[in-house]
Design a protein around this motif. Structure first.
Motif, PDB file in Angstrom:
ATOM      1  N   ALA A  83       6.033   0.808  -5.801  1.00  0.00           N
ATOM      2  CA  ALA A  83       6.156   2.205  -6.229  1.00  0.00           C
ATOM      3  C   ALA A  83       6.519   2.272  -7.715  1.00  0.00           C
ATOM      4  CB  ALA A  83       7.216   2.921  -5.391  1.00  0.00           C
TER       5      ALA A  83
ATOM      6  N   VAL B 289       2.127   6.688  -7.092  1.00  0.00           N
ATOM      7  CA  VAL B 289       1.130   7.610  -7.664  1.00  0.00           C
ATOM      8  C   VAL B 289       1.479   9.045  -7.310  1.00  0.00           C
ATOM      9  CG1 VAL B 289      -1.302   8.293  -7.599  1.00  0.00           C
ATOM     10  CG2 VAL B 289      -0.681   5.858  -7.648  1.00  0.00           C
ATOM     11  N   LEU B 290       1.874   9.270  -6.056  1.00  0.00           N
ATOM     12  CA  LEU B 290       2.250  10.624  -5.612  1.00  0.00           C
ATOM     13  C   LEU B 290       3.480  11.122  -6.357  1.00  0.00           C
ATOM     14  CD1 LEU B 290       1.912  13.004  -3.665  1.00  0.00           C
ATOM     15  CD2 LEU B 290       3.285  11.732  -2.001  1.00  0.00           C
TER      16      LEU B 290
ATOM     17  N   TRP C 197       2.516   1.652  -3.511  1.00  0.00           N
ATOM     18  CA  TRP C 197       1.606   2.062  -4.590  1.00  0.00           C
ATOM     19  C   TRP C 197       1.216   3.535  -4.444  1.00  0.00           C
ATOM     20  CZ3 TRP C 197       0.226  -0.525  -8.905  1.00  0.00           C
ATOM     21  CH2 TRP C 197      -0.790   0.028  -9.691  1.00  0.00           C
ATOM     22  N   LEU C 198       0.830   3.934  -3.241  1.00  0.00           N
ATOM     23  CA  LEU C 198       0.452   5.340  -3.019  1.00  0.00           C
ATOM     24  C   LEU C 198       1.645   6.271  -3.271  1.00  0.00           C
ATOM     25  CD1 LEU C 198      -1.723   4.967   0.213  1.00  0.00           C
ATOM     26  CD2 LEU C 198      -2.523   5.391  -2.127  1.00  0.00           C
ATOM     27  N   SER C 199       2.831   5.845  -2.891  1.00  0.00           N
ATOM     28  CA  SER C 199       4.026   6.667  -3.110  1.00  0.00           C
ATOM     29  C   SER C 199       4.318   6.810  -4.600  1.00  0.00           C
ATOM     30  CB  SER C 199       5.232   6.034  -2.404  1.00  0.00           C
ATOM     31  OG  SER C 199       5.020   5.955  -1.016  1.00  0.00           O
TER      32      SER C 199
ATOM     33  N   ALA D 239       3.472   1.155  -9.778  1.00  0.00           N
ATOM     34  CA  ALA D 239       2.438   2.188  -9.874  1.00  0.00           C
ATOM     35  C   ALA D 239       2.795   3.238 -10.924  1.00  0.00           C
ATOM     36  CB  ALA D 239       2.239   2.847  -8.512  1.00  0.00           C
TER      37      ALA D 239
ATOM     38  N   ALA E 131       0.830  -1.212   0.000  1.00  0.00           N
ATOM     39  CA  ALA E 131       0.000   0.000   0.000  1.00  0.00           C
ATOM     40  C   ALA E 131       0.861   1.257   0.000  1.00  0.00           C
ATOM     41  CB  ALA E 131      -0.935  -0.017   1.206  1.00  0.00           C
ATOM     42  N   ILE E 132       1.884   1.277   0.858  1.00  0.00           N
ATOM     43  CA  ILE E 132       2.774   2.445   0.923  1.00  0.00           C
ATOM     44  C   ILE E 132       3.460   2.661  -0.412  1.00  0.00           C
ATOM     45  CG2 ILE E 132       4.936   3.313   1.937  1.00  0.00           C
ATOM     46  CD1 ILE E 132       4.067   2.030   4.563  1.00  0.00           C
TER      47      ILE E 132
END
Length: 494
Positions: A256, A210-211, A206-208, A259, A203-204
């Motif tokens: 990361a 995208v960010l 993937w979100l990173s 993503a 989760a960390i």
């Protein structure tokens, strides 16, 4: 002012070893010897027992350097993944292989070590856990070589598994080392901790990713050379944050990159090329350091158990896990055998073998040497035969040589524009048509064309022919709209 010799010597030696590693990769492509094995041999020759005579006996430094190298390799592995081939089936089966498959492999190898080889329980289970995961660096190196052509879906499954199975192996090894040291966690917390590390890291990451794409597309740095620095530092931040909060930094780094792989971002092509170079550098550094750490004179006494464990790993444990977990899927028996065979062991198991050494376990030296022997045997046997095995199983496809463009072009992240490559298939609508008839307001712009090895800029009256290579500028939707006009099964190189 002259620079002190003590300062120059490490720089000279490090640079010379890197040059030797790069030259070794050239020998690999010419003579079919696995590059990773040559990197290891180069490190061993440079070590204290080789002609180089470089003293190095620091498992902690090797573990730290290997961990840094591994998360950067995984980040690049995610970046280079073609998400079009990562279907739901591939993702689910790959995740099963990366979790349950690793545990099955660890259990079978561990049981063999304890029951058949009469190795003490803790040491045997540690050997099984350390050797349970395939190595991303080794798998990427072999599958992306010039000799191994696999269907995209099969290649993606193997790469996805190898890139995502390290957290499971790390968790098993850390738990067993803690147990051996008398500091084992409470039984009920073990599976909870494992799931937290795996899911939290994913989760960390993937979100990173995208960010990071949003940052790249909105920030306007004055110098283009700062963009690679930003992504390299971001990969380190993602890994570090994930580890600090108690999740898997390796999984976070890979996710990361994954993503980012399916998204358009500024300087995409140059960043992909930069991180590919970093990944190669990390592979060379990692295997050189691990080669320096081993003492060749101590390997011979571990040859017999090493060969036995290698045979069980390649012919029993790995196939059992793969066949069971791919049962009922749309992967054929031949494809499942191929997945079993390309379960290479590499730097990751050797890095894991340094954990017991750092913890000060009495049997750590024996474990490390046995693992090193198994890894060398795996790379030596499975690496060179991957292409042959694919041909024997008839799951191979022609390896397409993709030449570099004579000019540097990149998409426009602000408008969602990207560069793609399509081939005109003989018999398609575009074959024999004017470019103007194929184009239109909803079609991408053909900015470059290659025919019979020659590049040129086409005009509206240019007649297309089967085999032409078109380089397009447009959005993903525009490129997909043009695909049916030029071919039925074109290869798109994003």
């Amino acid at each position: 002012m002259a620079i002190n010799g003590a300062t120059v010597a490490p720089i000279l030696v490090s640079a010379a070893l890197l040059v030797a590693g790069v030259l070794a990769s050239k020998l690999s492509s010419r003579f079919g010897i696995p590059a990773l094995l040559l990197f290891l041999v180069t490190g061993m020759l440079a070590g204290s027992e080789g002609p180089g005579g470089i003293p190095f006996d620091s498992p902690l430094a090797a573990m730290a350097a290997g961990s840094v190298a591994l998360f950067l390799i995984l980040f690049d592995g995610g970046l280079q993944t073609d998400l079009k081939n990562l279907s739901r089936t591939v993702a689910v089966r790959g995740a099963l292989l990366a979790t349950v498959g690793v545990m099955v492999t660890a259990g079978v190898v561990g049981a063999f070590c304890v029951v058949v080889l009469d190795i003490p329980l803790t040491e045997g289970l540690l050997l099984g856990a350390i050797l349970s995961s395939t190595d991303a660096a080794a798998v990427f190196s072999v599958l992306r070589s010039r000799d191994v052509g696999l269907p995209p879906r099969l290649r993606t499954l193997i790469e996805f598994e190898s890139a995502s199975n390290d957290p499971t192996a790390v968790f098993l090894v850390v738990t067993l080392v803690a147990f051996a040291a008398g500091d084992a966690p409470v039984g009920a917390l073990v599976p909870l901790s494992y799931l937290l590390r795996l899911a939290g890291g994913g989760a960390i990451g993937w979100l990173s990713g995208v960010l990071l794409v949003r940052i790249l597309n909105r920030i306007d740095l004055e110098h283009d050379g700062l963009y690679p620095v930003l992504t390299l530092a971001a990969a380190g931040v993602v890994f570090g944050v994930a580890e600090i909060v108690g999740t898997s930094g390796f999984m976070a780094a890979y996710m990361a990159g994954l993503a980012m792989a399916g998204r358009v971002f500024a300087h995409r092509r140059s960043l992909l090329r930069f991180h590919e170079g970093v990944a190669w550098l990390m592979q060379i550094v990692m295997f050189l350091i691990l080669g320096l750490l081993v003492f060749p004179s101590e390997l011979l006494e571990h040859a017999v158990p090493g060969l036995a464990i290698s045979a069980v790993l390649m012919l029993m444990a790995r196939p059992l896990a793969v066949m069971a977990l791919l049962l009922g899927s749309d992967f054929s028996l031949r494809e499942r055998v191929m997945v079993s065979w390309v379960g290479l062991r590499g730097a990751a198991p050797i890095i894991l073998a340094t954990f017991p050494m750092v913890a000060g376990l009495e049997t750590a030296g024996s474990i490390f040497n046995t693992v090193f022997f198994v890894v060398v045997f795996s790379v030596l046997i499975q690496g060179p035969t991957a292409g042959l095995m694919a041909r024997l199983l008839r799951v191979d496809v022609p390896v397409e040589r993709v030449e570099r463009l004579p000019i540097e072009i990149d998409g426009d992240a602000a408008t969602g524009m990207m560069i793609a490559r399509l081939h005109v298939e003989p018999g398609s609508f575009a074959d024999g048509s004017h470019l103007l008839d194929v184009g239109g307001p909803h079609m991408p712009l053909v900015i470059l064309m290659r025919r019979e090895g020659r590049y040129f800029i086409p005009g509206g009256t240019t007649v297309l022919a089967g085999g032409d290579e078109l380089h397009l500028l447009g959005t993903v939707e525009m490129i997909e709209a043009m695909r049916p006009h030029v071919c039925c099964a074109a290869r798109c190189d994003l």
